[in-house]
Design a protein around this motif. Structure first.
Motif, PDB file in Angstrom:
ATOM      1  N   PHE A   7     -47.741 -88.016  49.441  1.00  0.00           N
ATOM      2  CA  PHE A   7     -46.856 -88.553  48.413  1.00  0.00           C
ATOM      3  C   PHE A   7     -46.545 -90.021  48.673  1.00  0.00           C
ATOM      4  CE2 PHE A   7     -42.585 -89.204  46.590  1.00  0.00           C
ATOM      5  CZ  PHE A   7     -42.842 -88.850  45.265  1.00  0.00           C
ATOM      6  N   LEU A   8     -46.271 -90.370  49.915  1.00  0.00           N
ATOM      7  CA  LEU A   8     -46.002 -91.772  50.251  1.00  0.00           C
ATOM      8  C   LEU A   8     -47.234 -92.639  50.036  1.00  0.00           C
ATOM      9  CD1 LEU A   8     -43.755 -91.507  53.446  1.00  0.00           C
ATOM     10  CD2 LEU A   8     -43.064 -91.867  51.066  1.00  0.00           C
ATOM     11  N   ASP A   9     -48.414 -92.063  50.215  1.00  0.00           N
ATOM     12  CA  ASP A   9     -49.642 -92.812  49.950  1.00  0.00           C
ATOM     13  C   ASP A   9     -49.730 -93.229  48.484  1.00  0.00           C
ATOM     14  OD1 ASP A   9     -50.569 -92.801  52.537  1.00  0.00           O
ATOM     15  OD2 ASP A   9     -51.823 -91.019  52.277  1.00  0.00           O
ATOM     16  N   LEU A  10     -49.164 -92.409  47.590  1.00  0.00           N
ATOM     17  CA  LEU A  10     -49.161 -92.768  46.170  1.00  0.00           C
ATOM     18  C   LEU A  10     -48.370 -94.046  45.944  1.00  0.00           C
ATOM     19  CD1 LEU A  10     -48.562 -89.287  44.457  1.00  0.00           C
ATOM     20  CD2 LEU A  10     -50.748 -90.461  44.844  1.00  0.00           C
ATOM     21  N   ALA A  11     -47.270 -94.204  46.680  1.00  0.00           N
ATOM     22  CA  ALA A  11     -46.482 -95.430  46.566  1.00  0.00           C
ATOM     23  C   ALA A  11     -47.259 -96.631  47.072  1.00  0.00           C
ATOM     24  CB  ALA A  11     -45.174 -95.278  47.349  1.00  0.00           C
ATOM     25  N   ASP A  12     -48.056 -96.419  48.097  1.00  0.00           N
ATOM     26  CA  ASP A  12     -48.850 -97.488  48.687  1.00  0.00           C
ATOM     27  C   ASP A  12     -49.993 -97.901  47.764  1.00  0.00           C
ATOM     28  OD1 ASP A  12     -49.043 -99.221  50.802  1.00  0.00           O
ATOM     29  OD2 ASP A  12     -50.260 -97.912  52.042  1.00  0.00           O
TER      30      ASP A  12
ATOM     31  N   ASP B   7     -41.892 -96.521  60.735  1.00  0.00           N
ATOM     32  CA  ASP B   7     -40.500 -96.079  60.806  1.00  0.00           C
ATOM     33  C   ASP B   7     -40.217 -94.998  59.762  1.00  0.00           C
ATOM     34  OD1 ASP B   7     -40.179 -97.882  62.823  1.00  0.00           O
ATOM     35  OD2 ASP B   7     -39.130 -99.384  61.602  1.00  0.00           O
ATOM     36  N   LEU B   8     -40.756 -95.166  58.568  1.00  0.00           N
ATOM     37  CA  LEU B   8     -40.560 -94.163  57.525  1.00  0.00           C
ATOM     38  C   LEU B   8     -41.243 -92.855  57.882  1.00  0.00           C
ATOM     39  CD1 LEU B   8     -40.978 -96.348  54.307  1.00  0.00           C
ATOM     40  CD2 LEU B   8     -38.854 -95.502  55.339  1.00  0.00           C
ATOM     41  N   ASP B   9     -42.385 -92.939  58.537  1.00  0.00           N
ATOM     42  CA  ASP B   9     -43.081 -91.726  58.963  1.00  0.00           C
ATOM     43  C   ASP B   9     -42.275 -91.010  60.050  1.00  0.00           C
ATOM     44  OD1 ASP B   9     -45.674 -90.220  58.601  1.00  0.00           O
ATOM     45  OD2 ASP B   9     -45.717 -90.511  60.773  1.00  0.00           O
ATOM     46  N   LEU B  10     -41.676 -91.785  60.960  1.00  0.00           N
ATOM     47  CA  LEU B  10     -40.808 -91.194  61.971  1.00  0.00           C
ATOM     48  C   LEU B  10     -39.620 -90.503  61.311  1.00  0.00           C
ATOM     49  CD1 LEU B  10     -39.913 -90.788  64.928  1.00  0.00           C
ATOM     50  CD2 LEU B  10     -38.792 -93.031  64.796  1.00  0.00           C
ATOM     51  N   GLY B  11     -39.016 -91.173  60.341  1.00  0.00           N
ATOM     52  CA  GLY B  11     -37.899 -90.588  59.616  1.00  0.00           C
ATOM     53  C   GLY B  11     -38.288 -89.318  58.887  1.00  0.00           C
TER      54      GLY B  11
END
Length: 216
Positions: free
Chosen positions: A97-102, A197-201
């Motif tokens: 999902f975060l990859d979509l933002a990227d 950092d977001l991946d850690l979170g």
């Protein structure tokens, strides 16, 4: 056999207009230029049709925006079987999902600003709920956990999209002002560090939600 230049050339047949074609064209416009570039007139120009023809397939531009969201979420691979490792699969789904933002920051910004009411959006929500259920959460708790995780992902994805959409160097004066406000912080503020950092979170949030169910 040679073409007779005296005979008029046949125009290439136009593809039939459909809601799918409208959604794809709208997606590409927003992906390239942002939501401000999207209008019925712009879509009509892209699709080589009259603007009113758009509304024969989509009731209004709000429906077109829903289709854009659906088109974005359809790029995300969902689990296809019952999970044996919910934590791993939640991380995989969330990172996708975060990859979509990227990859599609303009479209992502549109997606997170809307209420999701499309079949693909509900399938994504159900996939997240099912993973929490596989970890032992009752259905109501699993839905709550999916919403909490979704809220984190929406914010984290918006941060990534913001980095992707911020082009150019802000300039020496801006750098000086930032360094004066927080010495050394600017040099640590890179896209790579933000993503790590977001991946850690993400791991912290998922672990907390999974652990909460074990304590119940």
């Amino acid at each position: 056999m040679t073409n007779d230049p005296s005979k008029p050339r046949r125009a290439k047949p136009r593809l039939a207009l459909s809601r799918e074609r409208i959604a794809e064209a709208a997606f590409q416009i927003v992906h390239a230029e942002g939501l401000a570039a999207l209008s019925a007139r712009r879509l009509a120009t892209t699709l080589q049709c009259e603007a009113m023809s758009i509304y024969h397939h989509a009731p209004n531009m709000d429906a077109v925006l829903d289709d854009i969201v659906d088109r974005l979420l359809s790029l995300l691979a969902l689990p296809t079987h019952e999970s044996r490792n919910p934590r791993r699969d939640l991380l995989t789904l969330s990172r996708g999902f975060l990859d979509l933002a990227d990859r599609h920051p303009h479209v992502f910004v549109v997606a997170v600003s809307r209420r999701w009411t499309t079949p693909t959006a509900y399938a994504l929500a159900q996939a997240s709920v099912s993973l929490f259920q596989s970890a032992g959460a009752p259905q109501r708790a699993a839905l709550r956990n999916a919403r909490i995780l979704g809220a984190y992902l929406g914010g984290a994805g918006s941060a990534l999209a913001g980095w992707r959409l911020s082009h150019g160097d802000p300039g020496t004066e801006k750098h000086r002002a930032l360094d004066a406000a927080a010495p050394k912080l600017r040099r640590q503020s890179t896209l790579g560090n933000v993503r790590r950092d977001l991946d850690l979170g993400l791991g912290v949030v998922i672990d907390a939600l999974l652990q909460r169910e074990k304590r119940q």
